[in-house]
Design an enzyme around this catalytic site. Structure first.
Site, PDB file in Angstrom:
ATOM      1  N   LYS A 166      30.145  17.955 -41.763  1.00 50.18           N
ATOM      2  CA  LYS A 166      30.516  17.656 -43.153  1.00 50.18           C
ATOM      3  C   LYS A 166      30.790  16.163 -43.351  1.00 50.18           C
ATOM      4  O   LYS A 166      30.304  15.554 -44.294  1.00 50.18           O
ATOM      5  CB  LYS A 166      31.780  18.459 -43.497  1.00 50.18           C
ATOM      6  CG  LYS A 166      32.520  17.984 -44.719  1.00 50.18           C
ATOM      7  CD  LYS A 166      33.741  18.828 -45.013  1.00 50.18           C
ATOM      8  CE  LYS A 166      35.037  18.345 -44.408  1.00 50.18           C
ATOM      9  NZ  LYS A 166      35.622  17.145 -45.013  1.00 50.18           N
ATOM     10  N   ASN A 167      31.580  15.586 -42.418  1.00 48.50           N
ATOM     11  CA  ASN A 167      32.034  14.214 -42.639  1.00 48.50           C
ATOM     12  C   ASN A 167      30.968  13.170 -42.341  1.00 48.50           C
ATOM     13  O   ASN A 167      31.200  11.980 -42.526  1.00 48.50           O
ATOM     14  CB  ASN A 167      33.310  13.942 -41.837  1.00 48.50           C
ATOM     15  CG  ASN A 167      34.478  14.725 -42.416  1.00 48.50           C
ATOM     16  OD1 ASN A 167      34.392  15.233 -43.538  1.00 48.50           O
ATOM     17  ND2 ASN A 167      35.552  14.840 -41.655  1.00 48.50           N
ATOM     18  N   ARG A 212      36.961  13.261 -51.612  1.00 43.90           N
ATOM     19  CA  ARG A 212      37.287  11.861 -51.331  1.00 43.90           C
ATOM     20  C   ARG A 212      36.049  10.980 -51.209  1.00 43.90           C
ATOM     21  O   ARG A 212      36.126   9.841 -50.788  1.00 43.90           O
ATOM     22  CB  ARG A 212      38.112  11.793 -50.041  1.00 43.90           C
ATOM     23  CG  ARG A 212      39.481  12.421 -50.216  1.00 43.90           C
ATOM     24  CD  ARG A 212      40.311  12.318 -48.983  1.00 43.90           C
ATOM     25  NE  ARG A 212      40.471  10.960 -48.499  1.00 43.90           N
ATOM     26  CZ  ARG A 212      41.315  10.074 -49.006  1.00 43.90           C
ATOM     27  NH1 ARG A 212      42.065  10.393 -50.025  1.00 43.90           N
ATOM     28  NH2 ARG A 212      41.388   8.871 -48.482  1.00 43.90           N
ATOM     29  N   ASP A 229      41.452  16.671 -49.865  1.00 42.23           N
ATOM     30  CA  ASP A 229      42.550  17.341 -49.175  1.00 42.23           C
ATOM     31  C   ASP A 229      43.899  16.852 -49.668  1.00 42.23           C
ATOM     32  O   ASP A 229      44.084  15.674 -49.917  1.00 42.23           O
ATOM     33  CB  ASP A 229      42.460  17.043 -47.681  1.00 42.23           C
ATOM     34  CG  ASP A 229      41.319  17.798 -47.052  1.00 42.23           C
ATOM     35  OD1 ASP A 229      40.897  17.402 -45.972  1.00 42.23           O
ATOM     36  OD2 ASP A 229      40.866  18.782 -47.641  1.00 42.23           O
ATOM     37  N   ASP A 289      42.182  16.272 -37.077  1.00 41.88           N
ATOM     38  CA  ASP A 289      41.708  17.566 -37.599  1.00 41.88           C
ATOM     39  C   ASP A 289      41.750  18.677 -36.548  1.00 41.88           C
ATOM     40  O   ASP A 289      41.460  19.824 -36.870  1.00 41.88           O
ATOM     41  CB  ASP A 289      40.272  17.420 -38.128  1.00 41.88           C
ATOM     42  CG  ASP A 289      40.227  16.494 -39.321  1.00 41.88           C
ATOM     43  OD1 ASP A 289      40.518  16.944 -40.419  1.00 41.88           O
ATOM     44  OD2 ASP A 289      39.935  15.293 -39.126  1.00 41.88           O
TER      45      ASP A 289
HETATM   46  N1  EPU Z   1      44.718   4.587 -44.478  1.00 43.83           N
HETATM   47  C1  EPU Z   1      45.400   3.605 -45.105  1.00 43.83           C
HETATM   48  N2  EPU Z   1      44.734   2.844 -46.020  1.00 43.83           N
HETATM   49  C2  EPU Z   1      43.415   3.040 -46.326  1.00 43.83           C
HETATM   50  C3  EPU Z   1      42.717   4.050 -45.666  1.00 43.83           C
HETATM   51  C4  EPU Z   1      43.399   4.820 -44.746  1.00 43.83           C
HETATM   52  O1  EPU Z   1      46.591   3.409 -44.873  1.00 43.83           O
HETATM   53  O2  EPU Z   1      42.864   2.287 -47.168  1.00 43.83           O
HETATM   54  C5  EPU Z   1      45.448   5.439 -43.508  1.00 43.83           C
HETATM   55  C6  EPU Z   1      46.235   6.520 -44.214  1.00 43.83           C
HETATM   56  O3  EPU Z   1      47.391   6.759 -43.484  1.00 43.83           O
HETATM   57  C7  EPU Z   1      45.317   7.718 -44.148  1.00 43.83           C
HETATM   58  C8  EPU Z   1      44.786   7.552 -42.715  1.00 43.83           C
HETATM   59  O4  EPU Z   1      44.589   6.132 -42.632  1.00 43.83           O
HETATM   60  O5  EPU Z   1      46.043   8.866 -44.407  1.00 43.83           O
HETATM   61  C9  EPU Z   1      43.477   8.191 -42.379  1.00 43.83           C
HETATM   62  O6  EPU Z   1      42.497   7.731 -43.288  1.00 43.83           O
HETATM   63  P1  EPU Z   1      40.975   7.472 -42.909  1.00 43.83           P
HETATM   64  O7  EPU Z   1      40.458   6.484 -43.905  1.00 43.83           O
HETATM   65  O8  EPU Z   1      40.808   7.170 -41.466  1.00 43.83           O
HETATM   66  O9  EPU Z   1      40.365   8.884 -43.172  1.00 43.83           O
HETATM   67  P2  EPU Z   1      39.386   9.350 -44.307  1.00 43.83           P
HETATM   68  O10 EPU Z   1      38.136   8.555 -44.271  1.00 43.83           O
HETATM   69  O11 EPU Z   1      40.100   9.488 -45.592  1.00 43.83           O
HETATM   70  C10 EPU Z   1      38.136  11.009 -42.703  1.00 43.83           C
HETATM   71  C11 EPU Z   1      37.787  12.454 -42.767  1.00 43.83           C
HETATM   72  C12 EPU Z   1      39.013  13.290 -42.509  1.00 43.83           C
HETATM   73  C13 EPU Z   1      39.596  12.927 -41.160  1.00 43.83           C
HETATM   74  C14 EPU Z   1      39.894  11.415 -41.119  1.00 43.83           C
HETATM   75  C15 EPU Z   1      40.415  10.942 -39.796  1.00 43.83           C
HETATM   76  C16 EPU Z   1      36.018  12.475 -44.411  1.00 43.83           C
HETATM   77  C17 EPU Z   1      35.560  12.874 -45.772  1.00 43.83           C
HETATM   78  N3  EPU Z   1      37.274  12.754 -44.096  1.00 43.83           N
HETATM   79  O12 EPU Z   1      39.066  10.798 -43.784  1.00 43.83           O
HETATM   80  O13 EPU Z   1      38.599  14.641 -42.467  1.00 43.83           O
HETATM   81  O14 EPU Z   1      40.777  13.644 -40.955  1.00 43.83           O
HETATM   82  O15 EPU Z   1      38.689  10.694 -41.436  1.00 43.83           O
HETATM   83  O16 EPU Z   1      39.483  11.095 -38.804  1.00 43.83           O
HETATM   84  O17 EPU Z   1      35.245  11.949 -43.609  1.00 43.83           O
HETATM   85  C18 EPU Z   1      38.600  16.914 -43.018  1.00 43.83           C
HETATM   86  O18 EPU Z   1      37.413  16.939 -42.665  1.00 43.83           O
HETATM   87  O19 EPU Z   1      39.241  17.940 -43.319  1.00 43.83           O
HETATM   88  C19 EPU Z   1      39.282  15.631 -43.114  1.00 43.83           C
HETATM   89  C20 EPU Z   1      40.450  15.493 -43.717  1.00 43.83           C
END
Ligand code: EPU
Length: 432
Positions: A22-23, A91, A115, A305
């Protein structure tokens, strides 16, 4: 809103095939916006999150066609660089800013949903794109971005190796003028999948030795055929399902390389895995599970995750386990919900001694103590996010008696036909 009715307590056995991740799939759809040529994505998952991304791409001007497990997506021209609203939220839209800015110099997309995991800020995305020449306004419901002089390369250090921010900057940088360096970048396998796809499209992306990614902008990108990597988060869900129910499941297409940290954890728990040609087989093999201390971390560490499905195994281990969540500010709501099924957990805000993380002193509920060895019983649960949802399903399949899981749309966002696939493993699960 649908629900699952589940009768638990049976060991699940058999084979289950992984879908495309998915991601990676959703971001690869956005990467296709960087060219006017056709892109073919094989192993394409038909899930809620790819449907939402398809709606976004259609609004922008893409033609999409799914045949079997292949998506053909082509955006001959950007008909609209302003997407004001989508019927559902995830997102992904913020990641369309880079491709839209690259192709038209302007973009407007809805604010993230997705989420319900803590505050999940995006300042690193905004800072990165701003350093590359974008002017971004954050409205009440939308992000508005302009790059009046085009995007240019920049040297960007992320305070935290954010997956989304790294992806956003890469998607913006491949067609920007000059060189972009991303320091303290995320290196998740899904992100590497996107890098490989972009490389085939003509991008120049180097990986440095210290979490640094170097992108040399090119004038244009071409079409591509790319196979989406198998979903390692699904793999971990099914691994935990097999072990938690005392069954034995071959997770087809699971890739050892993507699961090294998880497999070590399985061994420490005293459960079993075997890497075979078709994938990885998981079982408990009659063993008593051992309590553990787990700390989530950016890849190649223990993925955030994975902590939810793993928690169910820790609930079965005799003794006290600890999960230190260092990625999300607030990802233990699901454990509080599992108390309804008999889970004995305590949630705290203080980092374990000697393991201080960026949430130190911030009063974030990011540490969970799990007292194992108490069997779960059936009950009612409402799903709060995707991974919490699959945990609710596994918990119910493990528990004695009948359970009702509400709000299962969240699960459909990331797991294709989950009930049908679990029934093939012997699960008693119906959609009502
Ligand atoms: N963060 C910041 N500032 C930002 C961005 C992130 O502080 O500008 C911090 C926050 O604490 C945030 C954490 O980093 O809560 C994680 O954010 P990150 O940007 O790494 O994750 P994401 O891109 O929003 C993706 C996956 C998530 C997975 C995370 C970590 C997608 C759509 N989502 O999220 O997957 O948990 O990376 O590996 O790719 C899921 O599949 O259920 C899911 C939540």
């Amino acid at each position: 809103m649908g629900k699952f009715i589940i009768k638990g307590g049976k060991p699940l056995t058999g084979e289950i095939e992984l879908m495309g991740a998915k991601n990676a799939a959703t971001k690869m759809m956005l990467a296709s916006l960087l060219t006017d040529k056709p892109c073919h994505l094989d192993n394409f998952p038909s899930i809620g999150d790819t449907e939402i991304t398809a709606e976004l791409c259609r609004e922008i001007g893409s033609n999409l066609e799914v045949k079997g497990k292949t998506l053909k997506i082509q955006t001959p021209e950007v008909k609209s660089n302003k997407v004001l609203q989508l019927s559902r939220r995830n997102r992904i839209p913020i990641l369309a800013l880079g491709p839209l800015l690259a192709r038209t110099g302007e973009a407007e997309v809805p604010i993230l949903g997705g989420d319900r995991i803590g505050p999940r800020p995006v300042e690193l995305h905004i800072k990165g794109l701003t350093a590359m020449g974008a002017e971004i306004e954050i409205g009440e419901t939308n992000y508005r971005a302009r790059a009046p002089h085009g995007l240019h390369g920049a040297d960007i250090t992320l305070d935290f190796p954010s997956v989304g921010a790294t992806e956003n900057i890469i998607l913006a940088a491949v067609l920007a003028s000059g060189q972009t360096v991303i320091r303290n970048a995320a290196l998740e396998p899904e992100l590497m999948g996107i890098v490989k796809m972009l490389q085939k499209m003509g991008a120049i992306i180097e990986l440095g030795a210290h979490r640094d990614i170097h992108v040399e902008g090119v004038a244009r990108l071409r079409g591509v055929r790319h196979k989406i990597l198998p979903d390692r988060n699904e793999a971990v869900s099914y691994a935990c399902l097999a072990i938690a129910t005392g069954g034995k499941v071959l997770v087809k297409d699971a890739i050892q390389d993507h699961l090294i940290t998880f497999l070590n954890t399985v061994r420490r728990l005293k459960a079993e895995y075997e890497v075979v040609r078709e994938g990885i087989i998981f079982s408990r093999n009659g063993n008593k599970l051992q309590p553990l201390m787990i700390e989530t971390a950016p890849h190649p560490g223990f993925m955030t995750d994975w902590q939810q499905p793993l928690s169910l195994l820790l609930m079965q281990a005799e003794g006290e386990s600890l999960i230190h969540e260092t990625i999300y500010e607030d990802r233990f709501g699901y454990l509080k919900d599992l108390r309804n099924l008999g889970a004995d957990v305590e949630i705290g805000t203080e980092c374990p001694p000697g393991r201080e993380c960026r949430f130190l002193g911030k009063e974030r509920e990011h540490v969970a103590k799990i007292k194992g060895g108490k069997p779960l019983y059936g009950g009612k649960l409402a799903v709060r996010d995707l991974r919490a949802g699959i945990v609710a399903v596994i918990a119910a399949l493990t528990a004695g008696g009948e359970s009702e899981i509400e709000g299962i749309d969240e699960i459909d966002r990331g797991y294709e036909n989950i009930d049908e696939r679990l029934r093939k493993l012997g699960a008693d699960i119906v959609r009502a």
